[in-house]
Design a protein around this motif. Structure first.
Motif, PDB file in Angstrom:
ATOM      1  N   THR A  61      45.101  28.573  32.216  1.00 42.50           N
ATOM      2  CA  THR A  61      45.392  29.944  32.533  1.00 42.50           C
ATOM      3  C   THR A  61      46.624  30.438  32.422  1.00 42.50           C
ATOM      4  OG1 THR A  61      45.622  29.605  34.746  1.00 42.50           O
ATOM      5  CG2 THR A  61      43.391  29.801  34.318  1.00 42.50           C
ATOM      6  N   GLN A  62      47.744  29.479  32.361  1.00 37.68           N
ATOM      7  CA  GLN A  62      49.244  30.210  32.182  1.00 37.68           C
ATOM      8  C   GLN A  62      49.347  30.867  33.606  1.00 37.68           C
ATOM      9  OE1 GLN A  62      50.671  28.734  30.045  1.00 37.68           O
ATOM     10  NE2 GLN A  62      49.030  28.065  28.674  1.00 37.68           N
ATOM     11  N   THR A  63      48.616  30.542  34.622  1.00 37.17           N
ATOM     12  CA  THR A  63      48.801  31.068  35.732  1.00 37.17           C
ATOM     13  C   THR A  63      49.035  30.111  36.967  1.00 37.17           C
ATOM     14  OG1 THR A  63      47.731  32.976  34.897  1.00 37.17           O
ATOM     15  CG2 THR A  63      47.818  33.203  37.357  1.00 37.17           C
ATOM     16  N   MET A  80      59.196  34.506  47.148  1.00 36.07           N
ATOM     17  CA  MET A  80      58.458  35.048  45.782  1.00 36.07           C
ATOM     18  C   MET A  80      59.460  34.965  44.694  1.00 36.07           C
ATOM     19  SD  MET A  80      55.216  35.233  46.084  1.00 36.07           S
ATOM     20  CE  MET A  80      55.091  36.320  44.476  1.00 36.07           C
ATOM     21  N   ASP A  84      58.918  33.214  41.288  1.00 37.59           N
ATOM     22  CA  ASP A  84      59.054  34.141  40.200  1.00 37.59           C
ATOM     23  C   ASP A  84      59.855  33.483  39.316  1.00 37.59           C
ATOM     24  OD1 ASP A  84      58.288  36.469  38.731  1.00 37.59           O
ATOM     25  OD2 ASP A  84      60.260  36.969  39.297  1.00 37.59           O
ATOM     26  N   ARG A  88      58.525  32.382  35.595  1.00 33.26           N
ATOM     27  CA  ARG A  88      58.879  33.158  34.381  1.00 33.26           C
ATOM     28  C   ARG A  88      59.661  32.570  33.325  1.00 33.26           C
ATOM     29  NH1 ARG A  88      63.181  36.237  35.108  1.00 33.26           N
ATOM     30  NH2 ARG A  88      62.694  37.755  33.174  1.00 33.26           N
ATOM     31  N   ARG A  91      56.999  30.866  31.484  1.00 29.79           N
ATOM     32  CA  ARG A  91      56.169  32.151  31.090  1.00 29.79           C
ATOM     33  C   ARG A  91      54.731  31.907  31.717  1.00 29.79           C
ATOM     34  NH1 ARG A  91      59.132  34.517  26.515  1.00 29.79           N
ATOM     35  NH2 ARG A  91      58.206  35.832  27.790  1.00 29.79           N
ATOM     36  N   HIS A  93      52.069  33.341  34.731  1.00 30.06           N
ATOM     37  CA  HIS A  93      51.897  34.359  35.818  1.00 30.06           C
ATOM     38  C   HIS A  93      51.620  33.901  37.063  1.00 30.06           C
ATOM     39  CE1 HIS A  93      51.383  37.084  32.255  1.00 30.06           C
ATOM     40  NE2 HIS A  93      50.927  36.139  31.450  1.00 30.06           N
ATOM     41  N   LEU A  94      51.789  34.892  38.048  1.00 31.75           N
ATOM     42  CA  LEU A  94      51.618  34.636  39.139  1.00 31.75           C
ATOM     43  C   LEU A  94      50.401  35.420  40.145  1.00 31.75           C
ATOM     44  CD1 LEU A  94      53.769  32.688  39.624  1.00 31.75           C
ATOM     45  CD2 LEU A  94      55.174  34.411  40.548  1.00 31.75           C
ATOM     46  N   LEU A  95      49.542  34.598  40.467  1.00 27.74           N
ATOM     47  CA  LEU A  95      48.385  35.523  41.102  1.00 27.74           C
ATOM     48  C   LEU A  95      48.556  35.155  42.721  1.00 27.74           C
ATOM     49  CD1 LEU A  95      45.640  36.952  40.498  1.00 27.74           C
ATOM     50  CD2 LEU A  95      44.567  34.749  40.870  1.00 27.74           C
ATOM     51  N   VAL A  96      48.780  36.256  43.575  1.00 29.84           N
ATOM     52  CA  VAL A  96      49.336  36.304  44.731  1.00 29.84           C
ATOM     53  C   VAL A  96      48.116  36.505  45.625  1.00 29.84           C
ATOM     54  CG1 VAL A  96      51.711  36.653  44.387  1.00 29.84           C
ATOM     55  CG2 VAL A  96      49.993  38.326  44.999  1.00 29.84           C
ATOM     56  N   ARG A 116      41.032  30.776  37.730  1.00 25.49           N
ATOM     57  CA  ARG A 116      41.930  31.730  37.770  1.00 25.49           C
ATOM     58  C   ARG A 116      43.536  31.279  37.541  1.00 25.49           C
ATOM     59  NH1 ARG A 116      40.060  36.699  39.257  1.00 25.49           N
ATOM     60  NH2 ARG A 116      38.120  36.865  40.705  1.00 25.49           N
TER      61      ARG A 116
END
Lengths: 339, 339
Positions: A61-63, A80, A84, A88, A91, A93-96, A116
């Motif tokens: 998911t790259q997350t 965070m 983050d 970053r 590369r 993502h962040l699902l919070v 996810r």
DNA sequence: CTGAAAGCGCTTACAG
DNA sequence: CTGAAAGCGCTTACAG
């Protein structure tokens, strides 16, 4: 609706979708001119791959998921920031997800992460909650716990050296000549609070054998520090020094003293824990223990990423999994401030 | 690997996957006993639907994207709190992405949202950036801009009443008897900063016709406020009052004055903008303009959710899209503090 | 009320 | 180096 898909790119570039996929993902085995055609087509159509589709077929998911009790306040903000920063750089993502201390919500948040995220960062400072983790955490999902009481079986845990910080503070207070040191404790069910209290107790017993403990109950909020301050002033014999388990309570205590006309550090010395921004601005500036929260977040994220990449041999909590703290001496503790 | 899927549930419940899907999604048209069997099977297997698969076929992600310049600091923390609050109430997830002022990263972040979110919240306070939005924003993706200069064509924009707040502050300073009011401006390319400066200018021209403006350049950081403070003290004639475009610069200025032995508000009055927590704790407490950032975030999230649900007839920026500010009078401005 | 089947938009062995 | 095809795990008309 006219969302452009990989098929559109394939059509324009006059190749198969498989080739588009390979070209765009940099798979090497694509002829130079074909690759160029694909890139040109993608650009022309402003193509962006559909993340859900990609996740479903690639199992990635790259997350990174982040499950916290709350999003508010300096601590979470700093945490965070650290997370983050490394996400970053990779590369990701962040699902919070915040659960506001509600175990049911926490469970739901944990479960909802399936499909996810590639890995999970979980902050669960409440003592009862870790048991819940086992029920909802997908065992196959790489997970790093932050400041949690106990690691689930093999789950990695990263902690702040709360115990060591509290010990250092008591050492400082004793070195500054204080002998009757009261402690304002944090919430009973909070792991950080528990460790800090433990540090106070151990250091006291070691450095001032025979001296009795003096522990007041607080809850990490300013108001509870204020109450504790009043309580201390009403005692038959006042303490030389007060060590609050966090800065917010120390500030509340400071205000209580100020209202009562008690001078800090002249009459009573005061110290906190956390080094929040306010600590250096109040008068007198607050002696405290600095915790590099951003570093905690960054390190947790790095650990998780390594785990996702399969680089980690579930090495049981090594010493590197404890983040050092730093004593910051300012005026409130009644000794010569350090630069 | 042995991740349990809808097929497993179907097998155990002895129904088709279609029925499992309908039962679990509460589609009504499922027999009572069948529904029970499905639920029992799901529970037994600890089944959680795979989000990517669900998103791909349902075209819904149950996720809101948030693209910010940064995650750090009081402003973003508060904004996230407001957003998080309404997202949680609607059981929506939050995918956050920060771009650190880098337009390329912003573009990438915007594009990467495809297939990950149902709608997008974008904070883009830099004056040049809005044009970039058009290039990367999926036109079909519901989007709400926060505090941005210009709405793209039909995109909704939510703003803080920076202009009105600055006007209110100048009115207050003038009413307090100050006539020579200097202004420490924020970054040139920042939209909020620009609006606050505009408010200062307009109010000054209206309330003190003939008085000349006095604008110093700052960048919202404490250090720039400190520099501006020194500059003001070095002027042939000092101002009566200083209005800084944000609290951090006001604090920097305050420290410069304190170092020089200049009394606030006795010698020079001082005011800021934002009402950060520190504002009430410094000495003297800072007169400022309160901005309810959490409310801004909450309102933006609500607007976006309505848009996602298709409830919104792209009503061009109505007055309700501007968030009011509030004058907070404390000691630093040299008038009687309000309760 | 229930199932078979198509399809969402990708990736990835498998052939060639 | 390239394409046809299967498959990722769901949802949703379409029949029945």
């Amino acid at each position: 609706m006219p969302s452009v898909t990989i098929k559109d790119v394939a059509r324009v570039a006059q190749v198969s979708v498989a080739t588009v996929s390979r070209a765009l993902n940099g798979h090497g085995n694509v002829a130079e001119d074909v690759r160029n055609r694909v890139f040109a087509a993608a650009q022309e159509l402003r193509y962006t791959p559909h993340a859900a589709a990609r996740s479903l077929s690639s199992r990635r998911t790259q997350t990174l998921g982040v499950v916290l009790p709350d999003l508010h306040g300096e601590f979470f903000s700093e945490l965070m920031r650290g997370i983050d920063q490394v996400a970053r750089a990779k590369r990701l993502h962040l699902l919070v997800s915040s659960y506001h201390g509600n175990p049911d919500e926490q469970g739901a948040a944990l479960r909802a992460m399936r499909g996810r995220v590639d890995g999970l960062l979980v902050l669960s400072p409440f003592a009862e909650i870790p048991t819940l983790l086992g029920e909802h955490l997908d065992p196959t999902l790489p997970t790093v716990l932050i400041n949690s009481q106990s690691g689930l079986d093999g789950t990695a845990v990263l902690r702040v050296d709360n115990h060591g910080g509290a010990v250092a503070m008591v050492e400082h207070l004793v070195a500054s000549g204080h002998r009757n040191i009261a402690f304002i404790a944090g919430p009973v069910d909070n792991f950080d609070a528990h460790e800090r209290l433990r540090g106070y107790r151990e250091a006291l017993a070691r450095l001032l054998p025979g001296a009795s403990e003096w522990v007041l109950q607080g809850d990490f909020d300013e108001a509870s520090g204020h109450r504790a301050g009043h309580e201390l002033l009403a005692a038959p014999q006042r303490p030389d020094a007060v060590f609050a388990a966090n800065d917010m309570m120390a500030l509340g205590c400071l205000f209580a003293f100020a209202q009562a006309g008690v001078r800090v550090p002249g009459d009573i010395a005061l110290a906190g824990f956390d080094d929040i921004p306010l600590a250096r601005y109040v008068h007198p500036a607050l002696t405290t223990i600095r915790v590099n929260i951003a570093e905690l977040g960054a390190r947790a994220a790095r650990l998780l990423i390594a785990q996702v990449a399969g680089e980690v041999a579930a090495e049981p909590s090594s010493s590197s999994d404890v983040l050092a703290t730093q004593l910051i001496v300012r005026e409130s503790s009644g000794s010569t401030p350090s630069a």
